[in-house]
Design a protein around this motif. Structure first.
Motif, PDB file in Angstrom:
ATOM      1  N   ARG A   1       1.136  -1.339  -0.067  1.00 15.20           N
ATOM      2  CA  ARG A   1      -0.411  -0.330   0.217  1.00 15.20           C
ATOM      3  C   ARG A   1       0.597   0.994   0.462  1.00 15.20           C
ATOM      4  O   ARG A   1       0.634   2.379  -0.948  1.00 15.20           O
ATOM      5  N   THR A   2       1.512   1.326   1.010  1.00 15.47           N
ATOM      6  CA  THR A   2       2.898   2.593   0.619  1.00 15.47           C
ATOM      7  C   THR A   2       3.115   2.299  -0.318  1.00 15.47           C
ATOM      8  O   THR A   2       3.886   3.925  -0.728  1.00 15.47           O
ATOM      9  N   VAL A   3       4.102   1.801  -0.682  1.00 16.44           N
ATOM     10  CA  VAL A   3       4.549   1.906  -2.961  1.00 16.44           C
ATOM     11  C   VAL A   3       3.531   2.503  -3.543  1.00 16.44           C
ATOM     12  O   VAL A   3       3.728   3.044  -4.314  1.00 16.44           O
ATOM     13  N   MET A   4       2.312   1.867  -3.398  1.00 15.84           N
ATOM     14  CA  MET A   4       0.769   2.439  -4.297  1.00 15.84           C
ATOM     15  C   MET A   4       0.542   3.734  -4.416  1.00 15.84           C
ATOM     16  O   MET A   4       0.898   4.423  -4.794  1.00 15.84           O
ATOM     17  N   GLU A   5       0.725   4.055  -2.619  1.00 12.24           N
ATOM     18  CA  GLU A   5       0.146   5.527  -2.683  1.00 12.24           C
ATOM     19  C   GLU A   5       1.369   6.603  -2.595  1.00 12.24           C
ATOM     20  O   GLU A   5       0.959   7.128  -3.518  1.00 12.24           O
TER      21      GLU A   5
ATOM     22  N   ARG B   1       6.821   1.359 -12.606  1.00 10.22           N
ATOM     23  CA  ARG B   1       7.767   1.633 -10.986  1.00 10.22           C
ATOM     24  C   ARG B   1       6.955   0.662  -9.961  1.00 10.22           C
ATOM     25  O   ARG B   1       7.538   0.378  -9.140  1.00 10.22           O
ATOM     26  N   LEU B   2       5.372   0.444 -10.025  1.00 12.57           N
ATOM     27  CA  LEU B   2       4.509  -0.394  -9.325  1.00 12.57           C
ATOM     28  C   LEU B   2       5.311  -2.001  -9.212  1.00 12.57           C
ATOM     29  O   LEU B   2       6.020  -2.483  -8.436  1.00 12.57           O
ATOM     30  N   ILE B   3       5.710  -2.568 -10.634  1.00 10.35           N
ATOM     31  CA  ILE B   3       6.094  -3.921 -10.522  1.00 10.35           C
ATOM     32  C   ILE B   3       7.628  -3.824 -10.062  1.00 10.35           C
ATOM     33  O   ILE B   3       7.934  -4.780  -8.601  1.00 10.35           O
ATOM     34  N   ASP B   4       8.337  -2.693 -10.172  1.00  9.65           N
ATOM     35  CA  ASP B   4       9.840  -2.880  -9.593  1.00  9.65           C
ATOM     36  C   ASP B   4       9.810  -2.605  -8.043  1.00  9.65           C
ATOM     37  O   ASP B   4      10.514  -2.591  -7.613  1.00  9.65           O
ATOM     38  N   ASP B   5       8.941  -1.284  -7.630  1.00 12.14           N
ATOM     39  CA  ASP B   5       9.200  -0.823  -6.192  1.00 12.14           C
ATOM     40  C   ASP B   5       8.889  -2.331  -5.323  1.00 12.14           C
ATOM     41  O   ASP B   5       9.451  -2.561  -4.723  1.00 12.14           O
ATOM     42  N   LEU B   6       7.359  -3.218  -6.753  1.00 11.53           N
ATOM     43  CA  LEU B   6       6.977  -4.331  -4.948  1.00 11.53           C
ATOM     44  C   LEU B   6       7.647  -4.596  -4.604  1.00 11.53           C
ATOM     45  O   LEU B   6       8.441  -5.681  -4.103  1.00 11.53           O
ATOM     46  N   LYS B   7       8.900  -5.764  -6.103  1.00 10.86           N
ATOM     47  CA  LYS B   7      10.107  -5.710  -6.486  1.00 10.86           C
ATOM     48  C   LYS B   7      11.200  -5.866  -5.076  1.00 10.86           C
ATOM     49  O   LYS B   7      11.325  -6.765  -4.430  1.00 10.86           O
ATOM     50  N   SER B   8      11.170  -4.945  -4.626  1.00 12.91           N
ATOM     51  CA  SER B   8      12.339  -5.006  -3.928  1.00 12.91           C
ATOM     52  C   SER B   8      12.355  -3.755  -3.148  1.00 12.91           C
ATOM     53  O   SER B   8      13.487  -3.988  -2.377  1.00 12.91           O
ATOM     54  N   GLN B   9      10.712  -3.085  -2.232  1.00 17.96           N
ATOM     55  CA  GLN B   9      10.671  -2.937  -1.618  1.00 17.96           C
ATOM     56  C   GLN B   9       9.086  -3.530  -0.765  1.00 17.96           C
ATOM     57  O   GLN B   9       9.328  -3.043   0.430  1.00 17.96           O
ATOM     58  N   VAL B  10       8.659  -3.930  -0.907  1.00 15.68           N
ATOM     59  CA  VAL B  10       8.151  -5.265  -0.354  1.00 15.68           C
ATOM     60  C   VAL B  10       8.472  -6.593   0.285  1.00 15.68           C
ATOM     61  O   VAL B  10       8.731  -7.515  -0.474  1.00 15.68           O
ATOM     62  N   PRO B  11       8.260  -7.327   1.444  1.00 12.72           N
ATOM     63  CA  PRO B  11       8.907  -8.307   1.622  1.00 12.72           C
ATOM     64  C   PRO B  11       8.556  -8.677   1.643  1.00 12.72           C
ATOM     65  O   PRO B  11       7.608  -9.933   2.368  1.00 12.72           O
TER      66      PRO B  11
END
Length: 142
Positions: free
Chosen positions: A65-69, A114-124
């Motif tokens: 959710r933080t990534v998406m926001e 950006r959504l898929i890249d940030d999900l992969k790099s930032q979501v545990p």
């Protein structure tokens, strides 16, 4: 940023639906919609993969959710959706589906990437791969 642009978010142990994600981002003000589907492939690092599993930290959905926001705050997003699978998956199973709709195609492509890249790099979320040769590996945040 309008939080209502986040139409679907989830970390699930059940099969994912492209149609569900696609349907979640429909918006009359969107001229472009971009969709990414990640599936389990039969090889990695030139080694045959037999199966894999994903594990997620209890905070993973909050992190998503933080990534998406952040993306919605930076880009003119009309709607976004993201779901990631956890548990044991077979070759060909869907592991992640994300979609973003924006007023124009370039913005939609940028936001979806950006959504898929940030999900992969930032979501545990972690991937445990099993190879045909009996080996295995854990891959960091995916």
């Amino acid at each position: 940023m309008d939080v209502d642009v986040i139409r679907l978010i989830g970390i699930r142990d059940t099969p994912l639906s492209v149609d569900e994600v696609w349907g979640a981002v429909g918006d009359a003000g969107a001229g472009g919609t971009a969709l990414f589907v990640g599936s389990v492939r039969d090889h990695d690092h030139e080694r045959p993969v037999t199966r894999l599993s994903y594990s997620a930290h209890p905070s993973a959905e909050r992190g998503l959710r933080t990534v998406m926001e952040k993306i919605a705050a930076d880009l003119p997003v009309r709607a976004m959706a993201a779901v990631h699978r956890v548990g044991d998956l077979e070759i060909g199973d869907l592991a992640v589906v994300v979609a973003v709709s924006c007023p124009h195609r370039a913005e939609a492509f940028t936001a979806c990437r950006r959504l898929i890249d940030d999900l992969k790099s930032q979501v545990p979320i972690w991937k445990h791969q099993r190879f045909a040769d009996g080996g295995e590996e854990w891959v960091g945040a995916c």
